[in-house]
Design a protein around this motif. Structure first.
Motif, mmCIF file in Angstrom:
data_model
loop_
_atom_site.group_PDB
_atom_site.id
_atom_site.type_symbol
_atom_site.label_atom_id
_atom_site.label_comp_id
_atom_site.label_asym_id
_atom_site.label_seq_id
_atom_site.Cartn_x
_atom_site.Cartn_y
_atom_site.Cartn_z
ATOM 1 N N TYR A 32 0.609 -0.854 3.860
ATOM 2 C CA TYR A 32 1.950 -0.325 4.188
ATOM 3 C C TYR A 32 1.707 0.548 3.588
ATOM 4 O O TYR A 32 1.504 1.426 2.080
ATOM 5 N N PHE A 34 4.850 3.029 1.533
ATOM 6 C CA PHE A 34 5.702 3.072 1.198
ATOM 7 C C PHE A 34 6.532 3.973 1.148
ATOM 8 O O PHE A 34 8.117 3.998 1.163
ATOM 9 N N ARG A 37 7.154 4.076 5.554
ATOM 10 C CA ARG A 37 7.363 2.733 5.831
ATOM 11 C C ARG A 37 6.738 2.577 7.127
ATOM 12 O O ARG A 37 7.412 1.287 7.806
ATOM 13 N N LYS A 38 5.646 2.569 7.026
ATOM 14 C CA LYS A 38 4.446 2.212 8.492
ATOM 15 C C LYS A 38 3.539 1.966 8.173
ATOM 16 O O LYS A 38 3.093 0.732 6.272
#
Length: 93
Positions: A32, A34, A37-38
């Motif tokens: 993930y 941050f 946000r992928k």
């Protein structure tokens, strides 16, 4: 639209982007990012092992070799790691 894949340099060190968390899962792992946000799903346990081993090796090539990937298997994994680099999940060390 044509997609351009990043050709990853196997002979330099790579690391997980500091903005990325790796979470082990029964199927492999989740990455993930941050910042973007992928979310990426790693369903190949060998790729997970290589990603986790990146800090212990001076190059991606040596991390692949440490996981038993021979020269014939390198192109397949290079494409996978090119995708991870393209999505900014891994960055040069």
């Amino acid at each position: 639209m044509r997609r351009v894949l990043i050709v990853i340099d196997l002979d330099v060190g790579w690391k997980i982007n500091p903005q990325v968390a790796l979470r082990p899962e029964p199927f492999g792992a989740l990455l993930y990012h941050f910042g973007t946000r992928k979310l990426s799903f790693l369903k190949n346990r060998t790729i997970v092992a290589v990603v986790e081993a990146l800090p212990d090796h001076p190059s991606l090539r040596s991390a692949l070799q440490a996981q038993g990937i021979d020269d014939a298997g390198v192109p397949r994994y290079a494409r996978a790691f090119g995708t991870l680099a393209e999505s900014n999940m891994i960055v040069p060390d």
